[in-house]
Design a protein around this motif. Structure first.
Motif, short mmCIF file in Angstrom:
data_model
loop_
_atom_site.label_atom_id
_atom_site.label_comp_id
_atom_site.label_asym_id
_atom_site.label_seq_id
_atom_site.Cartn_x
_atom_site.Cartn_y
_atom_site.Cartn_z
N GLU A 238 -129.93 -18.25 22.90
CA GLU A 238 -129.94 -17.61 21.59
C GLU A 238 -128.58 -17.11 21.11
N ASN A 239 -127.81 -16.48 22.02
CA ASN A 239 -126.56 -15.90 21.55
C ASN A 239 -125.36 -16.84 21.67
N LEU A 240 -125.64 -18.12 21.59
CA LEU A 240 -124.55 -19.10 21.62
C LEU A 240 -124.48 -19.85 20.29
N THR A 241 -123.30 -19.83 19.68
CA THR A 241 -123.07 -20.62 18.47
C THR A 241 -122.21 -21.81 18.85
N ILE A 242 -122.62 -23.00 18.48
CA ILE A 242 -121.81 -24.19 18.77
C ILE A 242 -121.23 -24.71 17.47
N LYS A 243 -119.92 -24.89 17.47
CA LYS A 243 -119.28 -25.47 16.29
C LYS A 243 -118.57 -26.74 16.69
N THR A 244 -119.06 -27.86 16.17
CA THR A 244 -118.37 -29.12 16.44
C THR A 244 -117.48 -29.44 15.24
N ARG A 245 -116.67 -30.47 15.38
CA ARG A 245 -115.69 -30.86 14.34
C ARG A 245 -114.82 -29.67 13.94
N THR A 246 -114.56 -28.80 14.89
CA THR A 246 -113.76 -27.62 14.60
C THR A 246 -112.56 -27.63 15.53
N SER A 247 -111.37 -27.61 14.97
CA SER A 247 -110.21 -27.61 15.85
C SER A 247 -109.43 -26.31 15.68
N LEU A 248 -108.99 -25.81 16.79
CA LEU A 248 -108.25 -24.57 16.79
C LEU A 248 -106.82 -24.85 16.31
N ALA A 249 -106.35 -24.02 15.39
CA ALA A 249 -105.03 -24.29 14.82
C ALA A 249 -104.00 -23.30 15.30
N ALA A 250 -104.41 -22.08 15.65
CA ALA A 250 -103.41 -21.08 16.04
C ALA A 250 -104.04 -20.04 16.96
N TYR A 251 -103.21 -19.52 17.83
CA TYR A 251 -103.67 -18.50 18.77
C TYR A 251 -102.68 -17.34 18.71
N HIS A 252 -103.04 -16.28 17.99
CA HIS A 252 -102.15 -15.14 17.84
C HIS A 252 -102.49 -14.04 18.84
N SER A 253 -101.70 -12.96 18.78
CA SER A 253 -101.90 -11.87 19.74
C SER A 253 -103.23 -11.16 19.49
N TYR A 254 -103.65 -10.41 20.46
CA TYR A 254 -104.94 -9.70 20.44
C TYR A 254 -106.10 -10.66 20.15
N ASN A 255 -106.02 -11.85 20.75
CA ASN A 255 -107.08 -12.85 20.62
C ASN A 255 -107.52 -13.09 19.19
N TYR A 256 -106.57 -13.22 18.30
CA TYR A 256 -106.86 -13.58 16.92
C TYR A 256 -106.54 -15.05 16.75
N LEU A 257 -107.56 -15.83 16.40
CA LEU A 257 -107.38 -17.28 16.37
C LEU A 257 -107.80 -17.87 15.02
N LEU A 258 -107.18 -18.96 14.67
CA LEU A 258 -107.55 -19.66 13.45
C LEU A 258 -108.11 -21.02 13.83
N ALA A 259 -109.22 -21.38 13.19
CA ALA A 259 -109.80 -22.69 13.46
C ALA A 259 -110.18 -23.35 12.15
N ARG A 260 -110.12 -24.66 12.15
CA ARG A 260 -110.51 -25.40 10.96
C ARG A 260 -111.79 -26.17 11.25
N GLU A 261 -112.80 -25.90 10.45
CA GLU A 261 -114.04 -26.65 10.61
C GLU A 261 -114.12 -27.72 9.53
N ASN A 262 -114.37 -28.93 9.99
CA ASN A 262 -114.46 -30.06 9.09
C ASN A 262 -115.90 -30.21 8.63
N LEU A 263 -116.16 -30.07 7.34
CA LEU A 263 -117.56 -30.08 6.91
C LEU A 263 -117.98 -31.40 6.26
N THR A 264 -117.10 -32.01 5.48
CA THR A 264 -117.54 -33.22 4.78
C THR A 264 -116.65 -34.43 5.01
N ASP A 265 -115.61 -34.31 5.80
CA ASP A 265 -114.69 -35.43 5.96
C ASP A 265 -115.35 -36.67 6.55
#
Lengths: 487, 91
Positions: A238-265
């Motif tokens: 239940e407490n697991l979210t799976i995101k496919t077609r999502t690539s991580l773009a940046a990893y900043h301090s204090y575990n702040y991350l940016l990811a891009r999810e591809n929705l319609t490509d």
């Protein structure tokens, strides 16, 4: 041509739904589940671009984000065209239009290739030093230099697509849905932690998903069957979210991350309309587990950049996952055991494996014995010294290696082939770890950089942490994941 | 991007805050009696050290209050957050 390069038994490609697409104006067909690269290979197209300066022919070399060569332009609309995308990362959709870059008039006949013959006359910094004078001639030079600079073409009109961004907070973020990522996700979610698992591919499983060999077994079943079962079980957590077609773009301090999810490509061209194209996720995670895996290294020899020279693990993915033969007569060049997995896969799919050229004296692992039993020829203690074939490889030259491995001697053996698989060992994908400020250490036995010290609450598990054997990966992934939840 | 524990509001994203430079610089009581050099020293000269630094922050897009923070500038680790007027932690 298309038919005989496809094997009938791929479980991951839907061979009932045919997709038409265009490459360099030519109408071609692929299947649902293909990437642009696999569909091109199935159509026997290896030559997809030209190199930047000398315009040497460039073919598909890998199968994922590590692809250095197959860089193409997607779309021909003035606002939607996208330069420099990797053919190995584009999922095939109905109506896709792609074209080669850095070539004129066409990729097959490129005027710029003349540079290749004058290469001794145009050393590094040639343009920059030659076109400085006389200074008022710049107006003449500029047109040609601007034309030859850069690879793709930028869009000339504003982007019409809709983009979105959202925030995400979680207890655990797991990057990479391969075997170790899945093990970690299961442990995290069962510990009642709000867990997010992201992967850049359209399905989870990584390379283990198509690893079907009796050398790789977990609990007495094939590793791919076992993993498929584990992925099925994840869906009920239940407490697991799976995101496919999502690539991580940046990893900043204090575990702040940016990811891009591809929705319609990946959708058909007429289904894309009025939908959000991509979503930027701004993620703040309490703990991050990096399970990005490893990538294969190329080997160094003369003319190793010809189309048809492909990483051996990629050949394996194309045959086992996409059901595409990269060639009909394949040679392999290796310094480790993983090329033998490719040899066995190819042999099982009915592709001729000419021989395996191995720089080692001898190897006695199970997988090598399996290959020997299948009658695959092995050149021990030899090296590929050269290749020929301009737009596609057509033969290789093999020579014996001296005892210390520094020189070659003896007669050149010429071997005809239409594809050469190369395997120079594995490099852990530590990029994310280093971007987060982590420091690396070097492991001498197999010459790899591994994650060492980090100031953040994160761990690396699986082959990105230097575990390359299946049992090691499972054991250490479980151990390290449990450890990070203790403190 | 830091995660800053505002002493009034709790943990918030760095984008809500603005940095106010080095903390605990006392304004001279009689500026008129200072030479130009001494005044410039007070106004402009900062230590800018690599390591543990005491600095002022403002929760600009939140409670809008100022507070102090102890941060290691080499790895951005925040050791302590305390209100204005409170004594800085010694360790």
């Amino acid at each position: 041509m298309t038919r005989n390069l496809r094997t009938a038994n791929s479980k991951f490609i839907d061979q009932t739904s045919r997709i038409s697409f265009k490459f360099d104006g030519k109408k071609l067909y692929g299947f649902k589940g293909d990437t642009l690269a696999s569909a091109l290979l199935a159509n026997n197209i290896h030559l997809v671009g030209r190199s930047f300066k000398y315009h040497r022919p460039r073919g598909i070399m890998a199968c994922g984000s590590e692809e250095p060569n197959a860089i193409v332009q997607v779309g021909n609309d003035a606002s939607m065209t996208e330069p420099n995308t990797r053919a190995t990362e584009i999922e095939l959709y109905e109506g896709l239009e792609a074209s080669s870059q850095n070539c004129w008039p066409s990729v097959n006949f490129d005027i710029g290739a003349i540079n290749n013959f004058f290469s001794p006359l145009i050393p590094a910094a040639f343009y920059y030093k030659t076109f400085m004078w006389p200074s008022n001639f710049w107006k003449l030079y500029e047109y040609f230099i601007r034309k030859s600079a850069g690879l793709g073409k930028s869009p000339t009109e504003p982007d019409k697509d809709i983009y979105d961004h959202r925030y995400l907070h979680c207890d655990v973020l797991i990057v990479g849905g391969g075997i170790s990522g899945i093990i970690a996700a299961k442990i995290a979610a069962k510990n009642n932690l709000n867990t997010v698992l992201i992967d850049d591919k359209n399905i989870l499983g990584g390379t283990t998903l198509f690893q079907e060999n009796e050398c790789f077994k977990v609990n007495n079943s094939y590793s791919n069957e076992w993993l498929k079962n584990e992925i099925e079980n994840l869906k009920s957590l239940e407490n697991l979210t799976i995101k496919t077609r999502t690539s991580l773009a940046a990893y900043h301090s204090y575990n702040y991350l940016l990811a891009r999810e591809n929705l319609t490509d990946h959708l058909d061209i007429n289904e894309k309309k009025d939908k959000i194209r991509q979503r930027l996720w701004k993620i703040r995670a309490k703990k991050v587990i990096i399970a990005t895996g490893a990538m294969e290294r190329p080997l160094i020899f003369n003319n190793n950049d010809r189309p048809g020279v492909i990483l051996s693990s990629s050949i394996k993915k194309y045959i086992d996952y996409y059901g595409v033969k990269c060639g009909q007569k394949v040679s392999l060049f290796t310094n480790n055991d993983s090329a033998y997995e490719t040899a066995i896969s190819l042999n099982n799919s009915g592709v001729n494996v000419n021989s395996v050229v191995d720089i080692r004296d001898k190897a006695n692992s199970l997988i090598v014995k399996q290959a020997e039993k299948l009658g695959i020829k092995i050149h021990w203690k030899s090296s590929v010294v050269n290749t020929s074939g301009y737009k596609k490889i057509n033969s290789i030259e093999i020579m014996k290696l001296s005892d210390d491995g520094t020189t070659v001697f003896g007669k050149k053996i010429k071997e005809e082939c239409d594809c050469l698989g190369i395997s120079g060992g594995w490099t852990p994908r530590v990029h994310l770890f280093t971007q987060s400020g982590g420091k690396l250490k070097f492991r001498d036995e197999d010459n790899v950089f591994l994650p060492d010290k980090s100031g953040l609450d994160q761990i690396s598990i699986g082959s990105c942490n230097g575990d390359f054997e299946l049992d090691q990966i499972i054991k250490n992934s479980v151990r390290l994941t449990k450890k990070i939840f203790k403190n | 991007m830091f995660l800053i524990n505002c002493p009034y509001c709790g943990e918030r994203d760095q984008s809500e805050f603005s940095a106010g430079g080095e903390a605990h610089i006392v304004r001279p009581k009689q500026p008129t009696e200072l030479s130009d050099d001494q005044w410039a020293e007070f106004l402009f000269m900062r230590k800018n050290i690599k390591g543990v630094q005491f600095e002022r922050w403002n929760h600009a897009h939140g409670c809008r209050k100022w507070f102090n923070m102890v941060r290691d500038t080499s790895n951005d680790k925040i050791y302590a957050v305390y209100k204005m007027g409170e004594k800085p932690p010694t360790k």
